[in-house]
Write an enzyme that holds these catalytic residues in place. Structure first.
Site, PDB file in Angstrom:
ATOM      1  N   MET A 271       8.473  -5.173  -5.526  1.00 58.11           N
ATOM      2  CA  MET A 271       8.094  -4.597  -4.230  1.00 58.11           C
ATOM      3  C   MET A 271       8.966  -3.432  -3.796  1.00 58.11           C
ATOM      4  SD  MET A 271       6.930  -7.795  -1.938  1.00 58.11           S
ATOM      5  CE  MET A 271       5.476  -8.689  -2.397  1.00 58.11           C
ATOM      6  N   CYS A 272       9.462  -2.677  -4.730  1.00 59.92           N
ATOM      7  CA  CYS A 272      10.250  -1.499  -4.374  1.00 59.92           C
ATOM      8  C   CYS A 272       9.606  -0.228  -4.902  1.00 59.92           C
ATOM      9  CB  CYS A 272      11.679  -1.630  -4.896  1.00 59.92           C
ATOM     10  SG  CYS A 272      12.587  -2.928  -4.062  1.00 59.92           S
ATOM     11  N   LYS A 274       7.802   0.074  -7.865  1.00 61.12           N
ATOM     12  CA  LYS A 274       7.764   0.215  -9.317  1.00 61.12           C
ATOM     13  C   LYS A 274       6.348   0.460  -9.835  1.00 61.12           C
ATOM     14  CE  LYS A 274       9.065  -2.805 -13.076  1.00 61.12           C
ATOM     15  NZ  LYS A 274       9.388  -4.233 -13.141  1.00 61.12           N
ATOM     16  N   THR A 275       5.434  -0.429  -9.486  1.00 66.53           N
ATOM     17  CA  THR A 275       4.062  -0.278  -9.974  1.00 66.53           C
ATOM     18  C   THR A 275       3.423   1.005  -9.437  1.00 66.53           C
ATOM     19  OG1 THR A 275       3.811  -2.651 -10.226  1.00 66.53           O
ATOM     20  CG2 THR A 275       1.786  -1.381 -10.069  1.00 66.53           C
ATOM     21  N   ASP A 289       5.917  -3.203 -15.979  1.00 71.17           N
ATOM     22  CA  ASP A 289       6.864  -4.280 -15.653  1.00 71.17           C
ATOM     23  C   ASP A 289       7.971  -4.533 -16.680  1.00 71.17           C
ATOM     24  OD1 ASP A 289       7.716  -6.235 -13.799  1.00 71.17           O
ATOM     25  OD2 ASP A 289       6.711  -7.819 -14.916  1.00 71.17           O
ATOM     26  N   ARG A 418      15.646  -0.914  -2.767  1.00 69.96           N
ATOM     27  CA  ARG A 418      15.224  -0.789  -1.370  1.00 69.96           C
ATOM     28  C   ARG A 418      16.510  -0.704  -0.548  1.00 69.96           C
ATOM     29  NH1 ARG A 418      10.506  -2.374   1.695  1.00 69.96           N
ATOM     30  NH2 ARG A 418       9.389  -2.649  -0.272  1.00 69.96           N
TER      31      ARG A 418
HETATM   32  C1  SPV Z   1       8.052  -9.501 -10.219  1.00 69.15           C
HETATM   33  O1  SPV Z   1       8.162 -10.228  -9.218  1.00 69.15           O
HETATM   34  O2  SPV Z   1       8.979  -8.812 -10.656  1.00 69.15           O
HETATM   35  C2  SPV Z   1       6.776  -9.424 -10.912  1.00 69.15           C
HETATM   36  C3  SPV Z   1       5.810 -10.452 -10.660  1.00 69.15           C
HETATM   37  O3  SPV Z   1       6.588  -8.574 -11.738  1.00 69.15           O
HETATM   38  S1  SPV Z   1       6.338 -11.937 -11.338  1.00 69.15           S
HETATM   39  O4  SPV Z   1       5.429 -12.245 -12.420  1.00 69.15           O
HETATM   40  O5  SPV Z   1       6.277 -12.923 -10.286  1.00 69.15           O
HETATM   41  O6  SPV Z   1       7.677 -11.807 -11.839  1.00 69.15           O
HETATM   42 MN    MN Z   2       8.465  -7.705 -12.377  1.00 69.83          MN
END
Ligand code: SPV
Ligand code: MN
Length: 624
Positions: A271-272, A274-275, A289, A418
Site C-alpha cells: 500500500m505504498c 508499488k503496484t 510484487d 510511506r
Molecule cells: C503484500 O501485502 O505485500 C501483498 C499482498 O503483496 S500479500 O499476498 O498479502 O502479501
Molecule cells: Mn507484496
C-alpha cells in the site's frame, strides 16, 4: 506400505497415474504423508492441461468459494470478516533450538511441527484436496524453482493458476532432480458463507529445514497462496545461502528517449504505491510484487517470480489508473476478493464513481452505515480488497521480458516508503553501499491495512521485507552488500517517497508525480542529466523536472513546489539515522559497513547544517 502403494490405494486410478508419471520418491512420500493426515474425501491432481485448470475453476464455484459475476470470466470471493490480511502474529518461522531470527516470530521447530500436525489432522475431512504443480520464475531458466501445493480450497488453487506458471511438466522433466518447495494448506471448517470458521486455530508455520509451509484455517491470499508470500520466506533463505537476491520488488520497464528500454525493480511495503507505479500506463509492467535477481556475467538480471497480479483494488479509478480500470472492466479471468457486489457487478472504495448503498460484501449483506461487532462502520469494500488477474490481460505488460529465460538487465533499484516528513520525493544513492544502507536497510514506512493491526504508525521495514525475513537480518544485509562484488555493471539505487507532507499535514505531491520521478531515474541510469549533490544523495535539478513534468504529465511545475518537495530536512534525517542505528545496534551480527555508512551520512548532514541551517533549499545546494 510404500508411499506409491499408499497413493495407489487412496487415489482414483486416473489421478494416481498423474502422480506416478513423476519420478520423484520425495514427492511421493510428501503426498502420501499429507493426504493421509488431512484425510480428504477426494483428491484431484492438476496437470498442465486446460481441462484440469478448468476443473479447478468450476469447483471454486460449485463449492461456493467463488460466485460468478455478470461479466464473463469474473468471479467474487470472500474471506471471513476477521481474515482479511496477513496474520503476522500467527505466522511463525520454525527454527531449531538456539537459532534466533530478529523481528519475526519464531517457534521451536519440533513444537511447531507437532502443533500444526495436530491442527491439520483430518482437517480436510469431507472435502476435495487439490494437488497442484507450479514453478517460481520463468520455466526452464536459471530462475526456476518448482513447487507443489496441496490445498482444499479451489479458490487458492484457482488463484495460483492465474498467478503462477504451470509446473507439472517441469516436475516430470526434472524427476528426482527437482529441488522443490512444498505447501500444505487447508481453509479448515467453513461456515455458511464458505469462509474459514476456526480463526482461533489460524496458523501459518514455515519450516525452513523441510522447505515446507503449513497454512491452516485461513483463506486470505497472503496467508494461503503458497507460491506468494509463503514461498518468499523460503526463497529469501535460499538466496542468502546461494548468493543471489530474492526481493519484495516490482519489475518494470521505463521507456527512455529514442526507444531505450531500462528495467527497474522497486521495493515498497504494501500500500505504498508499488503496484500503481509498476502499472503506469505508458511504461511496461513485468511484475508487481516479487523479483529474483541473479548475477550473470557481471550483470544484475531480474525475473518476475509470478505471472499475475494480486493487487489492491481500493482507490483504483479511471483517471489515475486507466490500464487497471480497463483490465477490470473487460472479460478477463479475474477473481475480485472482498469487494461490494450489487447485481453481479463489483464496486470498491474510492473508485471515483458513485457506488450502491447496499449489496453484498465481506461482512455479508451490507448497507451504508452498517456496523461490525466492535461498533465500527463497515466500508463498502475492505481496504485490502484485491483483484487477481494474469499479466497477459494488461495491454502494457512486457511479456517478452516476463518469459525471458535470462531475465532482464536491471538498470535501477528503487526503495520507497510511506514517509510524511523526511525523504524527498526522489533521490539517488552515491553508490551501492550507500543505497543499500541508507535507502534499503533504513526503509521506514507507516503501517497500512495490508496486515492486521494499527495503521499509520512509523515502522522499520528494511527493503520492505521485514515481515518475510527468514534469515538473520545481518546475514541478509551482508549478502546484499557482497552481491555488488559480483557485478561489473551495477544498478543505480534510488529512494522515492510519494507521501511527503508539509508542516500542516498537506500532501506535497500528486498521485501521478511518480511517473516523472521514473523518467528522471531512467535518465540518471544513463548519465543523461546532471543532479545536485546533497548530504543524502543526488536530487534532480529544477530545470530537468520542469521539462519532464511538461513532457510526461503536461503540467507546469513551479519553483515553489520543487523547493518545498526537495528541501533537505536535516533534523528529520538526523533523527532517522539515530533510530536506524539504535535498531541495528541492538540486534547484533550486523555488518560493520552499515554503521560506517550511516556515520558518514551523519557527518555530511552536520557539516551542511553548520553551513546552511536545518532546512536546506535545493537552490542553495545547487549554487555551492
Ligand atoms: C503484500 O501485502 O505485500 C501483498 C499482498 O503483496 S500479500 O499476498 O498479502 O502479501
Ligand atoms: Mn507484496
Amino acid at each position: 506400505m510404500g508411499p506409491l502403494e499408499y497413493l495407489k490405494n487412496r487415489l482414483d486410478p486416473e489421478q494416481f497415474e498423474k502422480i506416478k508419471a513423476i519420478d520423484n520418491p520425495e514427492l511421493h512420500e510428501f503426498l502420501a504423508k499429507y493426504i493421509d493426515l488431512l484425510n480428504p474425501a477426494k483428491v484431484f491432481v492438476c496437470t498442465d492441461s486446460k481441462e484440469d485448470e478448468e476443473y479447478v475453476r468450476r469447483k471454486a464455484i460449485e463449492y461456493g468459494e467463488e460466485k460468478p459475476l455478470a461479466m464473463d470470466g469474473h468471479t467474487v470471493h470472500y474471506d471471513g470478516y476477521y481474515d482479511q490480511a496477513r496474520d503476522k502474529a500467527r505466522t511463525k518461522i520454525l527454527v531449531p533450538k538456539g537459532v534466533e531470527i530478529p523481528f519475526v516470530n519464531t517457534m521451536d521447530r519440533e513444537e511447531g511441527l507437532k502443533e500444526i500436525h495436530e491442527i491439520m489432522k483430518d482437517i480436510a475431512k469431507g472435502k476435495e484436496l487439490f494437488v497442484c504443480f507450479f514453478v517460481l520464475g520463468p520455466k526452464n531458466s536459471i530462475f526456476t524453482i518448482p513447487a507443489v501445493q496441496l490445498t482444499d480450497s479451489a479458490y487458492v488453487a484457482h488463484s495460483e493458476f492465474i498467478l503462477y506458471r504451470k509446473g507439472y511438466e517441469e516436475f516430470k522433466r526434472l524427476g528426482r532432480e527437482a529441488k522443490f518447495l512444498k505447501f500444505v494448506h487447508s481453509a479448515g471448517e467453513l461456515d455458511e458463507r464458505k469462509t474459514s470458521k476456526n480463526i482461533d486455530k489460524r496458523r501459518i508455520y514455515i519450516d525452513l529445514e523441510g522447505e515446507t509451509v503449513y497454512s491452516a484455517n485461513t483463506q486470505y491470499g497472503g496467508n494461503t497462496i503458497g507460491l506468494k508470500k509463503l514461498a518468499f520466506r523460503l526463497t529469501i533463505r535460499r538466496a542468502v545461502q546461494e548468493g543471489w537476491l530474492s526481493e519484495h520488488m516490482f519489475l518494470m520497464r521505463v521507456n527512455g528517449p529514442n526507444g531505450r528500454k531500462t528495467y527497474f525493480t522497486g521495493a515498497y511495503p504494501s500500500m505504498c504505491g508499488k503496484t500503481s507505479t509498476a502499472m503506469i500506463s505508458w511504461e511496461n509492467i513485468v511484475g508487481d510484487d516479487l523479483t529474483f535477481i541473479v548475477d550473470m556475467k557481471g550483470e544484475a538480471r531480474g525475473a518476475n517470480v509470478e505471472k499475475g497480479v494480486f493487487g489492491i483494488i481500493q482507490g483504483v479509478n479511471q483517471e489515475d489508473d486507466p490500464i487497471i480500470w480497463e483490465v477490470l472492466h473487460s472479460p478477463n479471468e479475474i477473481i475480485f476478493s472482498n469487494v461490494l457486489v450489487k447485481d453481479g457487478k463489483p464496486y470498491w472504495n474510492d473508485m471515483g464513481i458513485p457506488i450502491p448503498e447496499e449489496g453484498e460484501n465481506h461482512s455479508g449483506k451490507w448497507w451504508k452505515g452498517k456496523k461490525d461487532a466492535e461498533g465500527n462502520e463497515i466500508p463498502p469494500s475492505h481496504k485490502n480488497a484485491r483483484f487477481t488477474v494474469s499479466l497477459e490481460a494488461f495491454p502494457n505488460a512486457d511479456l517478452e521480458a516476463l518469459e525471458a529465460p535470462c531475465g532482464v538487465r536491471i538498470g535501477g533499484m528503487i526503495f520507497g516508503g510511506r514517509d510524511a516528513d523526511t525523504w524527498p520525493p526522489v533521490r539517488e544513492a552515491f553508490d551501492w553501499a550507500h543505497g543499500v544502507v541508507t535507502m534499503g536497510a533504513a526503509l521506514e514506512s507507516e503501517t497500512t491495512a495490508a496486515t492486521l493491526g494499527k495503521e499509520g504508525v512509523r515502522a522499520f521495514n528494511p527493503m520492505a521485507i521485514l515481515d518475510f525475513l527468514s534469515v538473520h537480518i545481518g546475514d541478509y544485509l551482508r549478502n546484499y552488500l557482497e552481491f555488488e562484488k559480483k557485478l561489473r555493471i551495477k544498478p543505480k539505487i534510488f529512494a522515492v517517497n510519494y507521501f511527503l507532507r508539509d508542516k500542516d499535514g498537506n500532501w506535497l505531491n500528486h498521485k501521478l508525480d511518480k511517473a516523472v520521478w521514473l523518467k528522471w531515474m531512467e535518465l540518471r541510469v544513463h548519465g543523461d542529466v546532471d543532479a545536485i549533490e546533497t548530504p543524502v544523495g543526488y536530487i534532480p535539478k529544477y530545470e530537468d523536472l520542469k521539462r519532464l513534468f511538461k513532457e510526461v504529465l503536461n503540467k507546469d511545475y513551479s519553483r515553489e513546489d520543487y523547493e518545498k518537495q526537495f528541501t533537505i530536512r536535516v533534523p528529520e534525517f538526523l533523527a532517522k539515522i539515530e533510530r536506524i542505528e539504535k535498531i541495528y545496534g541492538d540486534v547484533g551480527n550486523i555488518p560493520e559497513e552499515l554503521f560506517k555508512v550511516l556515520e558518514k551520512e551523519r557527518e555530511r548532514l552536520l557539516k551542511a547544517k553548520e553551513k546552511y541551517g536545518d532546512y536546506i533549499s535545493p537552490f542553495q545546494l545547487e549554487k555551492s
